[in-house]
Structure formats: C-alpha cells, structure tokens
Design a protein around this motif. Structure first.
Motif, PDB file in Angstrom:
ATOM      1  N   THR A   1      56.598  30.975 -29.204  1.00 33.31           N
ATOM      2  CA  THR A   1      57.489  32.095 -29.537  1.00 33.31           C
ATOM      3  C   THR A   1      56.787  33.129 -30.412  1.00 33.31           C
TER       4      THR A   1
ATOM      5  N   TRP B   1      56.902  38.562 -27.808  1.00 29.82           N
ATOM      6  CA  TRP B   1      58.214  38.761 -27.189  1.00 29.82           C
ATOM      7  C   TRP B   1      58.330  38.082 -25.831  1.00 29.82           C
TER       8      TRP B   1
ATOM      9  N   ALA C   1      58.695  34.568 -24.676  1.00 25.13           N
ATOM     10  CA  ALA C   1      58.921  33.198 -25.141  1.00 25.13           C
ATOM     11  C   ALA C   1      58.759  32.237 -23.971  1.00 25.13           C
TER      12      ALA C   1
ATOM     13  N   GLU D   1      60.071  30.665 -19.017  1.00 26.28           N
ATOM     14  CA  GLU D   1      59.615  31.783 -19.835  1.00 26.28           C
ATOM     15  C   GLU D   1      60.517  32.980 -19.603  1.00 26.28           C
TER      16      GLU D   1
ATOM     17  N   THR E   1      61.926  38.079 -24.172  1.00 27.33           N
ATOM     18  CA  THR E   1      63.089  37.972 -25.054  1.00 27.33           C
ATOM     19  C   THR E   1      63.295  39.188 -25.944  1.00 27.33           C
TER      20      THR E   1
ATOM     21  N   HIS F   1      64.721  35.297 -29.596  1.00 22.86           N
ATOM     22  CA  HIS F   1      64.298  33.903 -29.468  1.00 22.86           C
ATOM     23  C   HIS F   1      65.404  32.922 -29.862  1.00 22.86           C
TER      24      HIS F   1
ATOM     25  N   LEU G   1      66.317  29.914 -27.029  1.00 24.78           N
ATOM     26  CA  LEU G   1      65.367  28.804 -27.092  1.00 24.78           C
ATOM     27  C   LEU G   1      66.007  27.450 -26.796  1.00 24.78           C
TER      28      LEU G   1
ATOM     29  N   GLY H   1      59.939  35.228 -34.450  1.00 25.67           N
ATOM     30  CA  GLY H   1      59.674  34.286 -33.372  1.00 25.67           C
ATOM     31  C   GLY H   1      59.048  33.000 -33.869  1.00 25.67           C
TER      32      GLY H   1
ATOM     33  N   GLY I   1      60.736  29.281 -33.672  1.00 28.60           N
ATOM     34  CA  GLY I   1      60.050  28.235 -32.923  1.00 28.60           C
ATOM     35  C   GLY I   1      59.767  27.004 -33.756  1.00 28.60           C
TER      36      GLY I   1
END
Length: 231
Positions: free
Chosen positions: A10, A13, A15, A30, A33, A37, A41, A73, A77
C-alpha cells in the motif's frame, strides 16, 4: 521452505494484496485506490483468501511493504497486517518498499533505480546492481533532491516507481539513451513481489521475533512536523 504468506502493498496509490504458497501466487488483487486504502484493503484480503480457498488460520506469515512511500497507505497497510497477525498469532514480515519497487524491474536490467515521489521536489530513492539473480544495493535508500538523484545514477540505468509520473519527461531529457524509464503503474510495487521477498527472508532468517513498530517514512509525517513546531 513451504509457507503460506499473505502479502500487502500500500505504499503508492496502486494497492495490492496477494496470497502465495511455496513461491506460487494463489490469488491476487490490485486497484488504483487514490488514497482509499482503508476502505478497500480488508474486503480485498477477504477476496484473495476466498479465491485461494484459505482461512486466516492457515497462514504462516503476513508480509507487508513498510516504506518509504505514502504516509497514509503505509500506516493502513502495517496496521492491518499487525491486526491479522495478532489474530492468527503469527509473524509480520516487513519488506522495504524500494526493494519491492526494484524487484519489479526486468531480469536483464543491470542497474535499477527505484524512485518514489516524496513531493516538495524530493524523491525516496535507492539504486541496485544485479549480481547473478540477485539485486544488491549500491546506493542506499534516502530522501534526495531530483538533481542529486540524477547525479547518483550509473549509466545505463533502469528507473521505475511512481516518481516516473512526475519526472518522466525530465528523466528522458536528461538521461537520453542511457535511461530506460518504465511507466507507472504498469511497473509498480506489487504484493506478489512482497510475498516473494518475504519468502526469501524467511528462508534465510526464519520467523521474526519482533514486528515492525512503525512504517519506515524517511521523512516525518506532516502532522508530526506541525506538532513539533507548535511545541
């Protein structure tokens, strides 16, 4: 080493999420995003686990790209990776983002520069040299100006990462035939590479006993800077 790894990327942009077993990608997802995120996710993780016909309890490790890159991001993540690993009581394997970027390059690239847009006229960057089947760092990761980045590049060199979106024309102008500039997001960091690098790390060092505490930002987040100034 036969391990089932859930991988999360992440840092930009784009993801992505992947599930891999014994080096083979069983399922991946994928999406572009654009900073969303947090909302995509967990549904994406549920989707790839369902496609792979695996439950959380069957995972051996959760691997995540830890930066540098997008502050939001990376934070999302790593937070999700730690929550899943805690629920599963397994390990979190942190993989440096610029290594993930570099390993997306073609296998015949002798020198690879991974560059992410840090804004304010700066880049998060590192340069790698191919030695056999491995990429070894020859210029370590750092926060650097565009001009300093260019000065550090060997010639010829393959450049990839989201900095190409902002600086692609300048790279072409300044490097000419000595630069192989790969477009983003076609050559973006992806979770399948996070899984590949995590498997390699686990084979060498085993399961980590400590989890990554924070993303590796290289530059403090704006909120932290503002708090420091206010103090």
């Amino acid at each position: 080493m036969n391990m089932r790894i859930l991988a999360i990327e992440t840092s930009t942009w784009l993801a992505s999420v992947a599930v891999a077993e014994n080096g083979e990608v069983l399922a991946e997802w994928e999406a572009l995003t654009r900073g969303q995120h947090a909302s995509v996710l967990l549904p994406a993780i549920r989707e790839v686990l369902a496609q792979a016909r695996l439950g959380l309890e069957q995972l051996d490790a959760v691997a995540v790209s830890v930066g540098p890159g997008s502050f939001t991001g990376l934070r999302v993540g790593l937070s999700v990776a730690k929550a899943l690993a805690y629920a599963r009581k397994t390990a979190v394997v942190g993989i440096p983002t610029l290594e993930v970027v570099a390993h997306a390059a073609p296998a015949d690239a002798a020198y690879v520069a991974a560059a992410l847009d840090a804004r304010k006229g700066e880049l998060y960057a590192a340069v790698f040299r191919r030695v056999g089947a491995e990429l070894e760092p020859c210029v370590p990761e750092r926060l650097v100006s565009f001009e300093a980045f260019l000065a550090s590049l060997p010639r010829p060199c393959t450049i990839l990462g989201d900095a190409v979106e902002r600086y692609g024309d300048l790279f072409h102008q300044r490097l000419g035939e000595h630069g192989n500039i790969l477009p983003f997001p076609q050559w973006a960091p992806r979770a399948r590479v996070v899984a590949q690098l995590a498997r390699r790390q686990l084979a060498r060092f085993g399961l980590p006993t400590q989890w990554p505490e924070e993303p590796h930002y290289l530059r403090p987040p704006e909120a932290q800077v503002h708090r420091s100034r206010a103090a």
